[in-house]
Design a protein around this motif. Structure first.
Motif, short mmCIF file in Angstrom:
data_model
loop_
_atom_site.label_atom_id
_atom_site.label_comp_id
_atom_site.label_asym_id
_atom_site.label_seq_id
_atom_site.Cartn_x
_atom_site.Cartn_y
_atom_site.Cartn_z
N ALA A 319 0.81 -1.22 0.00
CA ALA A 319 0.00 0.00 0.00
C ALA A 319 0.84 1.27 0.00
O ALA A 319 0.56 2.19 -0.78
N PRO A 320 1.89 1.38 0.84
CA PRO A 320 2.64 2.65 0.83
C PRO A 320 3.41 2.88 -0.45
O PRO A 320 3.80 4.01 -0.75
N ALA A 321 3.64 1.83 -1.23
CA ALA A 321 4.41 1.96 -2.48
C ALA A 321 3.56 2.41 -3.65
O ALA A 321 4.10 2.78 -4.70
N MET A 322 2.23 2.41 -3.50
CA MET A 322 1.35 2.76 -4.61
C MET A 322 1.65 4.17 -5.12
O MET A 322 1.78 5.10 -4.34
N PRO A 323 1.74 4.33 -6.45
CA PRO A 323 2.05 5.66 -6.99
C PRO A 323 0.84 6.57 -7.01
O PRO A 323 -0.31 6.13 -7.05
N THR A 324 1.11 7.86 -7.01
CA THR A 324 0.08 8.86 -7.19
C THR A 324 -0.07 9.18 -8.68
O THR A 324 0.77 8.77 -9.50
N TRP A 325 -1.10 9.96 -9.01
CA TRP A 325 -1.29 10.35 -10.41
C TRP A 325 -0.10 11.17 -10.91
O TRP A 325 0.34 10.99 -12.05
N ASP A 326 0.44 12.04 -10.07
CA ASP A 326 1.61 12.83 -10.48
C ASP A 326 2.79 11.92 -10.78
O ASP A 326 3.53 12.14 -11.74
N GLU A 327 3.00 10.91 -9.93
CA GLU A 327 4.09 9.97 -10.19
C GLU A 327 3.89 9.23 -11.50
O GLU A 327 4.84 9.03 -12.27
N LEU A 328 2.66 8.76 -11.73
CA LEU A 328 2.39 8.01 -12.95
C LEU A 328 2.68 8.86 -14.18
O LEU A 328 3.30 8.38 -15.14
N GLN A 329 2.26 10.11 -14.15
CA GLN A 329 2.51 10.98 -15.29
C GLN A 329 4.00 11.23 -15.48
O GLN A 329 4.49 11.27 -16.61
N TRP A 330 4.72 11.38 -14.39
CA TRP A 330 6.17 11.56 -14.47
C TRP A 330 6.82 10.32 -15.07
O TRP A 330 7.66 10.41 -15.97
#
Length: 644
Positions: A319-330
């Motif tokens: 769970a803590p490793a899940m990426p955010t939308w900003d991370e995914l876009q990066w």
């Protein structure tokens, strides 16, 4: 129900537990010495992953009426996951899982799930209104292994379909949880079993999307030939089938099954070093659903899933490793990335800054972390230094009397004399700061063991690490570099122990200061690799100073929490005047002031001329004057709320 009326994009149903992750890697679970505590369970991980990607998600499950159950509930709230369907089971404990990372192919698991809370989920726990508020419902294969949770899952699917929602099936096959292996074989991903296949296939007519690894496709389809298994599944459902293929990405099949997996719909894959496969499938599901529930092209859905899986496979935890939308876009941007993805500093910084919780746009802190100053007061008054701790315990009582549970307040206390206050603060919602520096040290030294990370490992995670550096950008190069090395060591330790970091800079003690001095110091530290969560800075007498500071911070770290002003024992009227100037700068979130508030009360209390109640009243009154002045100044600045 019309889509416009839906309150949630996704509700996940099933396992919700505590993951206890071995912090040592490369060895047997028997040789692990310490464990990190995370929220776990596949549906729970997916709900968190979906929320981080911008979906409105909720969880239906059970947790125990215990510390771990409360942790899960609190963490879901922090992550923005709806908990309306999370039932507290007072008869059972929250489930536990011990996990280890041995090598790229070996990830030992032990499930502690005997009569656990989430496996007691029943039809009566399914809220019709909640289910009908969602655009999709996700059920989980593990929760089909027992009659009561099977019935609850099927009932939820039927309600969802009746309301026009879509049903997602995460096969999530764990043979040990079906009683097919020894309990020490939790990492075993496949045991053929006709009864399991028959049970899983009962839900196929209800599904719109089915996702699984090749092994999971095998158990669902009843064949170890993947194409044959897919065709068997297709014979019972028109659902979109998605086969996760590890490093090869995935293949999606919206209709007939071709002769080769490569002939399905695929999205761009990503080659990264495999550090930890646990949780990667849940991340894939979250990423895929981010596209699918927003009606993106199937290739895009696959790409999102592949990318999220690649990110999480490189990290510790689920769970803590899940990426955010900003991370995914990066990550999806056209830029080079290291094969060992966790060495991508920019991505890891983005992960850290976009997964922090408890945003503070207005923060007023009583700072009583002083140590040498209190020792000086004792010498002056002849008081026994052992009494310092008793006075500092009054700090939290003063804050609480004024704040009354308002999370915009905070306290800054040290572990040497202020430990009783820090301990009591655990039961309150206030921001908590704690110093790590040796008082007055220049060059910077730490008040801890030789390894600062060892010290921080003993601190609760919600303690923000505060470090004061007497640092001037025109200091001799050797002194600057020595202090910078210490700050970088501390930042590395904070990231590894998952503590936020506040860096306090006082430049005026060791050089001349103008409108550019503090901004220059900040820029130099950013250039050296510093990215603290907070800055604590001296008051400024002009708008230009704050404009320069804000420019320095925004240009290097747009995700910075902001700035707190310190007091330097200035009289209250001077601080109030400085508030009026600082309030016009959105980067300044409030203040952390100490001696202006406590100096008089401390001197009188240590001398025995006032009692506890009088001291608390005095602290509370002086603190209230500054709090009111700050909020009046902020209101007078007439900043748009979203900019404050």
């Amino acid at each position: 129900m019309e889509g416009a009326r839906r309150q949630l994009d996704l509700i996940t149903i099933g396992r919700s537990c505590i993951d206890l992750y071995g912090e040592q890697t490369g060895g047997r679970l028997e040789d692990m010495m310490s464990f990190a505590k995370y929220v776990g369970g596949s549906p729970t991980n997916t709900a968190i992953g979906a929320a981080r990607l911008g979906l409105r998600s909720g969880l239906v499950s059970r947790v125990g009426a215990d510390h771990f159950g409360r942790f899960i509930r609190e963490q879901l709230v922090r992550e923005g996951v709806a908990t309306d369907g999370l039932v507290t089971d007072r008869a059972r404990l929250t489930a536990l899982v011990f996990l280890g990372i041995r090598d790229p192919d070996t990830f030992p698991l032990i499930f502690y799930r005997e009569n656990c809370a989430d496996m007691a989920l029943s039809v009566g726990d399914i809220d019709i209104d909640l289910l009908q508020s969602a655009g999709a419902v996700l059920i989980n294969g593990t929760h089909l292994s027992q009659p009561n949770v099977f019935e609850a899952s099927v009932h939820a699917c039927e309600l969802a379909r009746a309301a026009g929602a879509r049903v997602v099936f995460d096969i999530d096959y764990r043979p040990v949880l079906w009683g097919l292996t020894g309990r020490d074989m939790g990492e075993n991903r496949f045991v053929a079993d006709a009864a399991v296949t028959a049970r899983l296939q009962q839900v196929l007519p209800l599904c719109d999307l089915i996702v699984g690894t090749e092994e999971e496709i095998h158990i669902l389809g009843g064949s170890t030939d993947t194409v044959a298994a897919l065709r068997a599944i297709r014979g019972q459902t028109d659902a979109l089938l998605v086969c996760k293929r590890g490093a090869l990405g995935c293949s999606a099949f919206p209709s007939a099954i071709p002769d080769s997996l490569d002939d399905g719909v695929v999205g761009r894959g990503f080659k990264v070093e495999v550090f930890n496969v646990l949780g990667a499938g849940d991340a894939f599901m979250a990423g895929f659903l981010r596209g699918w529930l927003r009606d993106e092209p199937l290739e895009t859905c696959c790409e999102y899933g592949n990318a999220c899986g690649a990110i999480v496979v490189s990290r510790h935890g689920c769970a803590p490793a899940m990426p955010t939308w900003d991370e995914l876009q990066w990550f999806l941007g056209d830029r080079g990335r290291p094969f060992r993805l966790r060495d991508d500093t920019a991505l890891e910084d983005l992960h850290w800054s976009t997964t922090r919780v408890n945003v503070h746009e207005d923060l007023t802190v009583l700072a009583m972390d002083h140590r040498s100053q209190f020792e000086d007061l004792c010498r002056e008054s002849g008081a026994d230094p052992s009494r310092i701790a008793a006075f500092k315990a009054l700090a939290l009582k003063a804050v609480d009397r004024l704040a009354q549970g308002d999370a915009r307040f905070g306290v800054l206390l040290d572990g040497r004399y202020g430990m009783r206050g820090l301990e009591a603060a655990a039961d309150h919602p206030y921001w908590i700061g704690r110093p790590i520096e040796w008082p007055g040290s220049r060059p910077l030294a730490f008040e801890s063991s030789a390894d600062v990370a060892t010290e921080l490992a003993t601190w609760p995670r919600n303690h923000v690490v505060k470090c004061l550096a007497f640092y001037h950008p025109d200091d001799p190069p050797e002194l600057c570099e020595r202090q910078e090395r210490q700050l970088l060591r501390l930042q590395d330790a904070c990231r590894k122990t998952r503590h936020e970091l506040l860096v306090e800079i006082i430049a005026s003690r060791h050089g001349t200061v103008d409108a550019h001095t503090t901004a220059r110091a900040i820029r130099r530290l950013y250039d050296r690799g510093m990215k603290p969560d907070w800055w604590k800075l001296e008051p400024a007498a002009d708008l230009a100073t704050w404009a320069n500071i804000e420019s320095a911070i925004r240009s290097h770290d747009p995700h910075c929490r902001g700035v707190l002003m310190l007091g330097l024992q200035a009289p209250s009227d001077e601080l109030v005047a400085s508030f009026r100037i600082a309030a016009a700068s959105p980067i300044v979130k409030g203040f952390a002031v100490g001696r202006t508030i406590f100096a008089d009360a401390a001197a009188r209390w240590l001398a025995g001329s006032i009692d506890d109640e009088a001291a608390i009243a005095d602290l509370c009154g002086r603190f209230a004057v500054l709090v009111d002045a700050w909020r009046e100044a902020r209101a007078a600045a007439q900043l748009p709320r979203e900019a404050v």
